[in-house]
Design an enzyme around this catalytic site. Structure first.
Site, short mmCIF file in Angstrom:
data_model
loop_
_atom_site.label_atom_id
_atom_site.label_comp_id
_atom_site.label_asym_id
_atom_site.label_seq_id
_atom_site.Cartn_x
_atom_site.Cartn_y
_atom_site.Cartn_z
CB CYS A 158 -0.99 -0.02 1.16
SG CYS A 158 -0.26 0.11 2.81
CG HIS B 148 -4.62 0.23 3.80
ND1 HIS B 148 -3.79 -0.57 3.06
CD2 HIS B 148 -5.63 0.62 2.96
CE1 HIS B 148 -4.25 -0.67 1.82
NE2 HIS B 148 -5.36 0.05 1.73
CG HIS C 285 -6.58 0.48 -1.86
ND1 HIS C 285 -6.91 -0.04 -0.63
CD2 HIS C 285 -7.47 -0.05 -2.73
CE1 HIS C 285 -7.96 -0.84 -0.74
NE2 HIS C 285 -8.32 -0.86 -1.99
#
Length: 363
Positions: A277, A325, A337
């Site tokens: 990520c 994240h 993402h």
């Protein structure tokens, strides 16, 4: 399905139903409580095709928690990797200073030795005695002036030699400290890698033991949970307040992220063929000429915070209470993402996971 396999169902359900849910970093993972407490060491046998929705929800929660823990460990791994790069560079720089300092010290010692030999040749007599013994006093006085200049130079040289020795000692101490940090970082990285691999392996094992029909039902359940979270987020009217245009650098970062859609998530990856990520977001902004921290947690700590209503395409949305994240906002309530292992870089709703906050690399 055989009775033996069905017999394992009870144990599986007993394990996964005790899990406290936390939304993991994935497009189809959205739970309101950001603090999981999975039975990390538990084994989850396969579910039968007749598994109830409640059973599948428990499995979803277990997977969510496992992948969340893997994401946290991935951030720790990436942080240790970045620290190791910095420490290695500092060690190389210190080594260069030590080599240069040693060469300087050797030169100073040679000069000091030459001065000592010159004094020895004069017999070490005081100036007054040499004046009395000189056949040409005026020549001696001229020479004596040069000697005094030489003495002052020698005093300065000795001071410089002392400083150089002190510098070398400090460089050596600094290098030793960096080596110790590097070694500690290696251990941290190894521990993080071990945890990542363990969590992912357990999640993959759990998924692999699902019947084909239940895998489809699980995917549908994940999509449903994500859609419900996105709908709830949009129902707040947040998009009515979000209307800022992207900066030129933000547009470039979005273009980069968009071009990566479909590439697989791989923990620790920074491209070009795969990403995690924060690897995706950091490389996207690097392509736009703006270097940012490598991990989602450091991106949250170091980059300027922006109110959700003020965010614009290119801004980064940080998710979960532990900032485990990160995704890039691309407008119209959407993000790009790298979700989690087993998934690819994708477009998702910005509200599918609990938002911690928004940061702007080019604020």
């Amino acid at each position: 399905m055989g009775t033996g396999k069905r017999g394992l169902l009870a144990a599986a359900v007993a394990v996964v139903c005790t899990v406290t849910v936390l939304g993991a970093p994935g497009a189809a993972f959205a739970a309101p409580d950001p603090k999981p407490s999975p039975a990390a060491g538990s084994t989850a046998p396969p579910l039968p095709s007749t598994a109830s929705n409640k059973d599948l929800e428990a499995v979803r929660a277990k997977l969510e928690a496992l992948y969340h823990d893997a994401a946290v460990a991935t951030d720790a791994y990436n942080a240790a990797e970045e620290a190791a790069k910095k420490q290695s560079a500092e060690i190389v720089e210190l080594a260069s200073k030590i080599v240069a300092g040693q060469a300087k010290l050797d030169g100073l010692k040679d000069r000091a030795g030459a001065a000592a030999r010159a004094q020895y040749r004069t017999g070490g007599l005081p100036d007054e005695a040499q004046l009395m013994l000189s056949d040409d006093p005026s020549e001696f006085l001229d020479g004596a002036g040069r000697v005094r200049q030489g003495e002052r130079a020698t005093t300065g040289m000795i001071s410089e030699l002392t400083r150089t020795q002190q510098d070398l000692e400090q460089y050596s101490k600094d290098a030793s400290t960096q080596w110790q940090k590097l070694e500690a970082g290696r251990k941290t990285k190894a521990a993080a890698q071990k945890k990542i691999e363990k969590q992912i392996a357990e999640a993959e094992k759990l998924e692999s033991q699902l019947e084909k029909e239940d895998k489809k039902r699980l995917e549908q359940l994940e999509a449903q949970v994500a859609q419900e979270a996105q709908t709830a987020w949009l129902s707040t009217g947040v998009l009515d307040e979000i209307n800022s245009a992207a900066s030129d650098q933000g547009k470039q970062a979005v273009r980069f992220a968009t071009a990566q859609i479909g590439k697989p998530y791989v923990w620790g990856a920074e491209g070009p063929d795969s990403f995690d990520c924060s690897g995706l977001t950091s490389e996207a902004w690097r392509s736009a000429g703006r270097g940012i921290p490598r991990t989602s947690q450091e991106q949250w700590k170091q980059l300027p915070h922006i109110a959700v209503k003020d965010m614009r395409p290119g801004d980064l949305i940080i998710y979960f209470a532990d900032a485990s994240h990160v995704a890039m906002y691309v407008g119209d309530g959407s993000i790009i993402h790298a979700p989690r292992p087993g998934r690819t870089v994708t477009v998702a709703g910005a509200g599918t996971m609990p938002i911690l906050g928004v940061v702007r690399p080019d604020a």
